[in-house]
Design an enzyme around this catalytic site. Structure first.
Site, PDB file in Angstrom:
ATOM      1  N   SER A   1       0.802  -1.214   0.000  1.00 51.44           N
ATOM      2  CA  SER A   1       0.000   0.000   0.000  1.00 51.44           C
ATOM      3  C   SER A   1       0.842   1.274   0.000  1.00 51.44           C
ATOM      4  O   SER A   1       0.311   2.363  -0.125  1.00 51.44           O
ATOM      5  CB  SER A   1      -0.917   0.013   1.227  1.00 51.44           C
ATOM      6  OG  SER A   1      -0.159  -0.088   2.401  1.00 51.44           O
TER       7      SER A   1
ATOM      8  N   LYS B   1       3.053   9.579   3.523  1.00 48.90           N
ATOM      9  CA  LYS B   1       2.889  10.616   2.496  1.00 48.90           C
ATOM     10  C   LYS B   1       3.631  11.880   2.924  1.00 48.90           C
ATOM     11  O   LYS B   1       3.945  12.089   4.090  1.00 48.90           O
ATOM     12  CB  LYS B   1       1.401  10.971   2.331  1.00 48.90           C
ATOM     13  CG  LYS B   1       0.516   9.871   1.786  1.00 48.90           C
ATOM     14  CD  LYS B   1       0.566   9.819   0.279  1.00 48.90           C
ATOM     15  CE  LYS B   1      -0.557   8.952  -0.268  1.00 48.90           C
ATOM     16  NZ  LYS B   1      -0.629   7.628   0.356  1.00 48.90           N
TER      17      LYS B   1
END
Lengths: 213, 213
Positions: free
Chosen positions: B132, B171
């Site tokens: 992911s 992120k």
DNA sequence: TCCCGAAGCGAACACCTGTTCTAGAAATAA
DNA sequence: TTATTTCTAGAACAGGTGTTCGCTTCGGGA
């Protein structure tokens, strides 16, 4: 290792500091004055004890012939690896020195944990330039640890030089009948196919290290 | 660094070998006999040149007072870092022990070069589970070095827990008016936007280590 | 050819440095 | 206490070691 006296502990500490500070071991008289010891013979006396206890190692009749053994274990996991140059999509990898890489010729050296190299020979590092390796999950500025091999097993990630395209890239290599499949590490991306005589294996990827901040 | 003669290169190489071999630098006469040099003065002559070129550093009138400058970059110890657990897209990061991480509670410890942590406190490591994080150029099985912080500066890569989605992700974080932009490290991918009270910073990414083979 | 700088040579000097020796002080055990 | 071991002192020796000083050799240019 047995327990040592306070004075001996000071001596060890001083040797360590002296070593990191100047790059060479202290003489007996350096130790004497730094640790406020009255005589060189006392230093010698304590050094002999430290050697018998395994803290240091001495070379007889050699000035400054002291080696700190405790220091080795601290850096034991660290293996020096030469950073040969950089890999980009437009240039072949600068050929790594054959066997004994020349200390003077290497611009930079990095230390990596021994677990990463696993004692392999011919390991070197390359700095990745540009975004062309993103499909191998490798970013601009990453450092790849390479091992110099001329052939790889199927499925291994390798640095490949494509003669026709004049491009270097990092891909998983699969030899198939009449062609070579170059599969990006990112499974969402499509493989690339090349003629066998167009690919030139330049090294095997051992690890990738990325320093973010 | 300028170019040096062949003899000078041999000298540098010998000093390096001698140093790793014995733990202390060679004397002028050690160099002389090892490199087949006819006179100590010739060694001195070349050592002076090497020093002026920045390859070594000498201490006058000190026996074996030679320091190899090219070697310094490799120095710096191995820092033990606890591998706290793993990060996946479905679970929050197990909260790292606040200050002194309990040695017994940690399943695994890895050593990383001090250059990576740069002396920072509260550094821990996570094993990445699942694919992911590919948009952050992080693969299944990679190890991310994290620093425990509760807020990050704009543009820093961080582990973010999205409360509503119950998802952890890595992120780059940008705080914008009324929203938070979560930008993948891979510039070819699109950013994600989230409400400020939906994001929970769990740590800052310091480095990524991937062992390929 | 001559000239000149770079590099090499060998010997000698003077200090650095490890080691040893004798003697004594201090701690420890009996 | 006495005996024993450990540690300390100071000095001196012998060899290691950095450095220097003339002198020679080499390798191009002019």
């Amino acid at each position: 290792m047995k327990k040592i006296s306070d004075k001996q502990r000071r001596i060890i500490g001083f040797i360590d500091r002296f070593l990191t500070d100047r790059g060479y071991p202290p003489s007996v008289r350096d130790i004497q004055s730094a640790c406020n010891i009255s005589s060189t013979s006392v230093v010698d006396y304590n050094l002999k004890i430290l050697e018998s206890q395994g803290y240091i190692q001495r070379h007889a009749d050699v000035s400054r012939g002291i080696r700190l053994l405790t220091r080795n274990t601290a850096a034991g996991g660290l293996v020096p690896v030469p950073v040969i140059g950089q890999i980009a999509a437009g240039e072949p990898i600068p050929v790594p020195a054959p066997d004994t890489w020349d200390v003077a010729a290497v611009s930079e050296t990095m230390g990596v944990p021994g677990e990463l190299t696993r004692g392999r020979e011919g390991v070197y590092a390359l700095r990745v330039k540009g975004m062309s390796m993103v499909d191998a999950l490798i970013n601009d500025g990453d450092i790849v640890l390479m091992q110099h091999v001329s052939a790889v097993e199927n499925g291994e990630m390798a640095a490949v030089w494509l003669r026709a395209e004049k491009e270097a890239t990092l891909k998983k290599v699969y030899v198939e009948p009449n062609r070579v499949r170059l599969q990006p590490a990112n499974s969402q991306m499509q493989p690339l196919y090349a003629a066998p005589d167009n690919v030139e294996i330049q090294g095997r990827v051992i690890a990738v290290v990325r320093q973010v901040s």
